[in-house]
Design an enzyme around this catalytic site. Structure first.
Site, PDB file in Angstrom:
ATOM      1  N   GLU A  78       0.907  -0.528  -5.131  1.00 52.59           N
ATOM      2  CA  GLU A  78      -0.055   0.542  -5.351  1.00 52.59           C
ATOM      3  C   GLU A  78       0.768   1.822  -5.479  1.00 52.59           C
ATOM      4  O   GLU A  78       1.137   2.456  -4.490  1.00 52.59           O
ATOM      5  CB  GLU A  78      -1.048   0.663  -4.193  1.00 52.59           C
ATOM      6  CG  GLU A  78      -2.160   1.664  -4.505  1.00 52.59           C
ATOM      7  CD  GLU A  78      -2.562   2.540  -3.333  1.00 52.59           C
ATOM      8  OE1 GLU A  78      -3.544   3.267  -3.468  1.00 52.59           O
ATOM      9  OE2 GLU A  78      -1.880   2.496  -2.294  1.00 52.59           O
ATOM     10  N   ASP A  82       0.815  -1.207   0.000  1.00 52.76           N
ATOM     11  CA  ASP A  82       0.000   0.000   0.000  1.00 52.76           C
ATOM     12  C   ASP A  82       0.852   1.262   0.000  1.00 52.76           C
ATOM     13  O   ASP A  82       1.937   1.300   0.576  1.00 52.76           O
ATOM     14  CB  ASP A  82      -0.894  -0.014   1.250  1.00 52.76           C
ATOM     15  CG  ASP A  82      -1.797   1.194   1.348  1.00 52.76           C
ATOM     16  OD1 ASP A  82      -2.692   1.331   0.496  1.00 52.76           O
ATOM     17  OD2 ASP A  82      -1.595   2.011   2.266  1.00 52.76           O
TER      18      ASP A  82
END
Length: 635
Positions: free
Chosen positions: A368, A315
């Site tokens: 990401e 993330d």
């Protein structure tokens, strides 16, 4: 009162050297709480990294939370590690570390950073835990995963928030309940992988797990660690891979956890320009500290080794890579070369991917990363970050912006829907329509489609068919596969009751069939990350807002035509690569998908009439706001 702690260590000198050099990737075997037998006496060995501590005691329900006599011993080697064996402590005991700092007189009561299990939040104690789970997924791990996680395998990912996928009398399903309901559903829908939003323990439920306080403990909200393993085992038995969101970028400042751990910045960077995230009011890990790098990479190793995960989606990579991320001028300082890249974070990500792929070659590391940072999926030894795949945020933003426009205006924005192919093969991309697109007032995906009810559903079918035929892997957040109209609410279940409506049921049927076509047709996935797998038929028919293209493997091809307006074209000609009959694999206007079923034509015959640089062509009936997927019939 005499001490009850016995001098004992699980660390060797080699362990210490690896830890201090940032190269120890299995710290969970050393730090934390480990039940063992020492000199025929059962108990627990405790250890913790607290370099600025003057005293460390273990407190728990076994000593009425009074640490006198339960003091740990500091190692002689200046490693900052405190350790010791306490006889009589049993599995299941609650505990924390009571730390007195050399920097102040404040006593800090901290949860174990390496705990394998925690109390149910909002309680925050760690729990002595060791697993006796017997895995039953040998076939998956040795035979199926290398094939289904391969670079050229079709990956269609169903993203899930475990707590809100389905409710039972307003309660979230447990890990064991999900092992039946969720696994069966994902298999029936034809997704190849499931991606769970963060499952590490987190005190603030509305953070959805992205503000974690335990990097080695799954949340206790849905069961114990072995029950999570049971869920993962069930996915593997069903032939489905499991990816989990992992958050090494930042962590919350809760007093019981990592922040200000021993009175100093053990885990966070001491410089607020590098150590505080203004967007999320959270702390940023100190990627310049070797012990922190060992901690984070060990966390990744732990989940892959002990929970048999098939991949990690990392993330907020962008926030790690840039010193000026979400900062104004004067709020950040350039690196030694005068640039805005955070060099230590780059090195950490490279080390992470090198270590992961070197030890777990059949897993996937997915970034990401929302900028044009170069070489995210380029091998680390060639100067890249070394990820296997990267979210294609540009495709997502352009596509959703385009689809939000009234079809009458799309003629002026044709580049938005075709632009992604100018860079589609610069990275190994994954196309995400994730949870981030259905929260914070954005509404659901279908609610952003223009027009009346019919046009909204037709647009949604068109969007998904375009997505599944575009180069790259796929990711779809739960609820989107049934066209849920309300924005995602982490406190509420998906609105499964809407499947009583034929249009919503049609969207679900469409996704199920798109998964079957995507995974079954090599042309749609075999060369997903190579320009050799894609060829335009026409990208410049902006007047009609139509795209047509060919997806190819070494031996097969599939033709896709997308009509982005509600105008029906009864004589639309496209060039085709070969003479022959072309079967309709999908018409998104089919009645079974909730369409009007205007054309029931299932085969198109080519003619020796030149078009789009091809000697042969077919004349099509293009449905309104629809997609045709064609494949030449074999002789």
């Amino acid at each position: 009162m005499g001490t009850k702690t016995i001098v004992h260590s699980l660390f060797t000198d080699f362990d210490i050297n690896l830890f201090k050099s940032g190269k120890h990737f299995k710290l969970y075997e050393k730090f934390g709480a480990h039940a063992l037998t020492l000199n025929k006496e059962k108990g627990v060995y405790f250890s913790v990294y607290a370099p600025a501590a003057s005293k460390v005691q273990v407190i728990g329900n076994f000593n009425s939370w009074n640490g006198e006599g339960y003091e740990l011993y500091v190692r002689w080697d200046s490693s900052g590690i405190w350790e010791g064996f306490i006889p009589g402590v049993k599995e299941g005991e609650l505990y924390k570390f009571e730390i007195l700092s050399t920097k102040d007189d404040r006593v800090r009561k901290k949860a174990d950073p390496y705990a394998f299990k925690t109390e149910l939040m909002p309680l925050s104690a760690s729990i002595v835990w060791s697993s006796d789970y017997k895995w039953k997924d040998k076939k998956w791990m040795t035979k199926e995963r290398p094939i289904k996680n391969a670079h050229d395998a079709p990956n269609s990912i169903y993203e899930v928030h475990l707590g809100s996928w389905k409710k039972n009398n307003s309660h979230s399903l447990s890990y064991t309940e999900l092992a039946t309901d969720l696994v069966d559903y994902v298999k029936d829908m034809g997704f190849t992988h499931v991606e769970m939003m963060p499952i590490t323990e987190h005190p603030y439920y509305p953070s959805w797990g992205y503000l974690s306080t335990s990097y080695f403990a799954p949340t206790s909200r849905f069961g114990d660690p072995d029950e999570l393993k049971f869920l993962i085992d069930a996915f593997h038995k069903a032939g489905i891979g499991v990816i989990v969101d992992w958050v090494p970028a930042h962590f919350p400042n809760d007093d019981f956890a990592l922040a200000d751990f021993d009175g100093t910045c053990v885990y966070e960077h001491f410089d607020r320009q590098k150590g505080f995230h203004p967007d999320w009011n959270s702390l940023i890990f100190n990627f310049e500290r070797n012990e922190v790098r060992s901690f984070l990479i060990s966390s990744a190793f732990y989940w892959l080794e002990h929970f048999h995960l098939d991949g990690l989606r990392v993330d907020a990579v962008s926030s790690m890579l840039y010193l000026d991320y979400s900062r104004e001028e004067g709020q950040w300082s350039p690196n030694i070369f005068g640039g805005n890249e955070y060099l230590a974070a780059k090195d950490f990500l490279r080390d992470l991917n090198i270590a992961i792929y070197g030890t777990f070659p059949n897993v996937q590391m997915i970034a990401e990363e929302s900028t044009a940072f170069p070489g995210v999926t380029k091998p680390a030894h060639l100067g890249g970050l070394g990820f296997g795949k990267k979210w294609m945020m540009g495709w997502m933003n352009d596509t959703l912006a385009y689809f939000s426009r009234d079809p009458i205006h799309r003629v002026y924005h044709h580049n938005e829907i075709s632009f992604s192919l100018t860079y589609a093969f610069t990275e190994n991309f994954l196309l995400p329509i994730s949870h981030d697109e259905v929260v914070h007032g954005k509404g659901s995906i279908i609610s952003r489609m223009p027009g009346d009810d019919w046009q909204q559903f037709a647009n949604l079918r068109l969007l998904y068919s375009y997505m599944f035929t575009h180069p790259g892997d796929k990711l779809l957040f739960m609820g989107n596969e049934i066209g849920q109209r309300t924005e995602w609410n982490f406190n509420e279940s998906i609105e499964w009751q809407i499947l009583g409506n034929l249009h919503h049921k049609g969207i679900q049927t469409l996704i199920r069939n798109l998964n079957a076509i995507f995974t079954g047709e090599e042309a749609l996935h075999k060369l997903n990350f190579s320009g050799e797998g894609f060829e335009w038929i026409s990208y410049d028919d902006y007047k009609n807002s139509i795209l047509s293209y060919i997806r190819k493997s070494e031996d097969e091809s599939v033709i896709v035509i997308c009509n982005f307006t509600p105008v029906v074209h009864t004589e639309y000609r496209i060039g085709v690569p070969e003479k022959g009959k072309y079967k309709v694999l999908m018409n998104t206007d089919d009645i079974k998908y909730g369409g009007a079923g205007g054309s029931k034509k299932r085969v198109y015959n080519s003619k020796a009439k030149a078009s789009h640089g091809k000697d042969n062509s077919v004349e099509l009936i293009l449905p309104p706001l629809g997609t045709l997927i064609l494949k030449k019939e074999s002789k």
